[in-house]
Motif scaffolding. Structure first.
Motif, mmCIF file in Angstrom:
data_model
loop_
_atom_site.group_PDB
_atom_site.id
_atom_site.type_symbol
_atom_site.label_atom_id
_atom_site.label_comp_id
_atom_site.label_asym_id
_atom_site.label_seq_id
_atom_site.Cartn_x
_atom_site.Cartn_y
_atom_site.Cartn_z
ATOM 1 N N TYR A 1 0.849 4.631 -2.393
ATOM 2 C CA TYR A 1 2.124 5.546 -2.279
ATOM 3 C C TYR A 1 1.991 6.769 -2.040
ATOM 4 C CZ TYR A 1 6.287 3.736 -4.865
ATOM 5 O OH TYR A 1 7.534 2.896 -4.903
ATOM 6 N N ASP B 1 9.723 7.355 -10.042
ATOM 7 C CA ASP B 1 8.906 6.828 -11.263
ATOM 8 C C ASP B 1 7.612 8.032 -11.605
ATOM 9 O OD1 ASP B 1 10.567 4.780 -11.706
ATOM 10 O OD2 ASP B 1 8.880 3.437 -11.243
ATOM 11 N N ALA C 1 6.156 9.167 -7.852
ATOM 12 C CA ALA C 1 6.029 8.317 -6.748
ATOM 13 C C ALA C 1 7.291 8.667 -5.819
ATOM 14 C CB ALA C 1 6.498 6.774 -7.377
ATOM 15 N N LEU D 1 -2.447 2.896 -5.724
ATOM 16 C CA LEU D 1 -2.140 2.721 -7.101
ATOM 17 C C LEU D 1 -2.952 1.927 -7.999
ATOM 18 C CD1 LEU D 1 1.632 1.122 -6.417
ATOM 19 C CD2 LEU D 1 1.038 3.285 -7.844
ATOM 20 N N VAL E 1 3.168 10.475 -2.708
ATOM 21 C CA VAL E 1 3.569 11.229 -4.149
ATOM 22 C C VAL E 1 3.826 12.425 -4.029
ATOM 23 C CG1 VAL E 1 2.049 9.187 -5.433
ATOM 24 C CG2 VAL E 1 0.971 11.306 -4.669
ATOM 25 N N LEU F 1 6.870 3.786 -1.275
ATOM 26 C CA LEU F 1 5.753 2.846 -1.046
ATOM 27 C C LEU F 1 5.203 2.858 0.143
ATOM 28 C CD1 LEU F 1 4.212 0.321 -2.320
ATOM 29 C CD2 LEU F 1 6.449 -1.082 -1.720
ATOM 30 N N ALA G 1 5.927 0.019 -9.349
ATOM 31 C CA ALA G 1 6.446 1.585 -9.284
ATOM 32 C C ALA G 1 7.763 1.678 -8.417
ATOM 33 C CB ALA G 1 5.068 2.340 -8.714
ATOM 34 N N GLN H 1 10.612 4.606 -6.532
ATOM 35 C CA GLN H 1 10.759 5.917 -6.171
ATOM 36 C C GLN H 1 11.342 6.761 -7.165
ATOM 37 O OE1 GLN H 1 13.311 6.336 -2.497
ATOM 38 N NE2 GLN H 1 13.283 8.590 -2.808
ATOM 39 N N LEU I 1 4.023 8.273 -12.407
ATOM 40 C CA LEU I 1 2.715 7.618 -12.575
ATOM 41 C C LEU I 1 1.928 8.444 -13.320
ATOM 42 C CD1 LEU I 1 2.911 6.158 -8.983
ATOM 43 C CD2 LEU I 1 3.719 5.195 -11.024
ATOM 44 N N TRP J 1 1.843 -2.635 -10.601
ATOM 45 C CA TRP J 1 2.537 -1.738 -11.248
ATOM 46 C C TRP J 1 3.983 -1.255 -11.082
ATOM 47 C CZ3 TRP J 1 -1.921 -2.271 -8.827
ATOM 48 C CH2 TRP J 1 -3.192 -2.028 -9.735
#
Length: 272
Positions: A79, A28, A61, A96, A81, A64, A24, A26, A30, A22
């Motif tokens: 993640y 972003d 996000a 994820l 979130v 991680l 991904a 910080q 999702l 993904w």
């Protein structure tokens, strides 16, 4: 068109948290791809569930978590979130593997694509297969239609992306959804998969493949839709060029071209 996830999708590398499907980052957005995604109180499938979100809902996000989990052959990290429930801002943790690779909007229809499962290769040393799903959702996030396609995984699908192309002059098609999967080195093909959206269903269209092995061979396929230069009404044309290079690795020693025509009747493309 609104692109919610523009970053390229990186292939699954177990044990390499920073290189996941993904990519991904910080901040972003999702989008939930699974029918249901549990938000947990910590990064573990055994942690307490504090909320559940459904397909098409979005989260942000935040951080991680360097903990992997594998389900249905998919290995992905967790993640931390941020999300909203009944207007209230909340925080939690999500795996994820439940998120879409990308979300794309055309009028009131949302197109998602992601991974459904990973299956092993036929022999131990072979790359796995990725079962990819494409979903079309209405404004209330109900699934209008979905299609499944299996692609070569591992080194054959190091990166991926998708794009909405518009109708391209095809009768009864409002937009074309194109998927792209790329390999990690020379000699591994780039594959393009196309679906036409007619307002109710995703319709399979001819695809294309390109491959370049430096100094040896090149295989190039080009699709021409009716709206494009060289295109013809009611037809999808695929032009293929195969080249072999000489000893210097630059001069084309042999070349072969093929022209294939598919007749489009508004529902199906049939090879002429």
């Amino acid at each position: 068109m609104l692109l919610l996830a523009a970053a390229p999708v990186m292939a699954q590398l177990k044990g390499s948290i920073e290189y996941n499907l993904w990519r991904a980052q910080q901040g972003d957005t999702l989008t939930v791809f699974a029918e249901k995604a549990y938000i947990r109180q910590s990064a573990s499938p055994k942690a307490t569930i504090q909320d559940s979100l459904t397909t098409g809902q979005t989260i942000i996000a935040a951080k991680l978590i360097e903990t992997e989990f594998t389900m249905k052959g998919i290995t992905a990290p967790w993640y931390q979130v941020k999300y909203k429930v009944d207007g209230k801002q909340k925080e939690g943790f999500v795996w994820l593997g439940l998120m879409a690779f990308g979300s794309y909007q055309k009028d009131s229809v949302q197109f998602l694509y992601g991974i459904d499962k990973v299956t092993p290769g036929e022999i131990k040393e072979a790359d796995p297969k990725y079962v990819i799903l494409v979903k079309a959702l209405n404004a209330k996030h109900a699934v209008l239609d979905k299609k499944s396609v299996t692609v070569d995984g591992g080194s054959f699908a190091i990166s991926s992306d998708a794009k909405l192309l518009g109708g391209m002059g095809l009768d009864k098609i409002s937009t074309i959804f194109r998927l792209y999967f790329s390999g990690e080195s020379c000699g591994i093909p780039d594959n393009y998969i196309y679906y036409g959206w007619n307002g109710a269903r995703l319709l399979e269209l001819p695809g294309k493949t390109s491959m370049f092995d430096a100094g040896a061979v090149a295989h190039t396929e080009t699709l021409l839709f009716p709206k494009e230069a060289g295109g013809q009404a009611g037809k999808i044309i695929r032009l293929t060029v195969d080249e072999e290079f000489g000893e210097d690795g630059e001069t084309v020693a042999k070349s072969k071209s093929i022209r294939e025509v598919y007749i489009w009747n508004g529902e199906k493309a049939t090879k002429q």
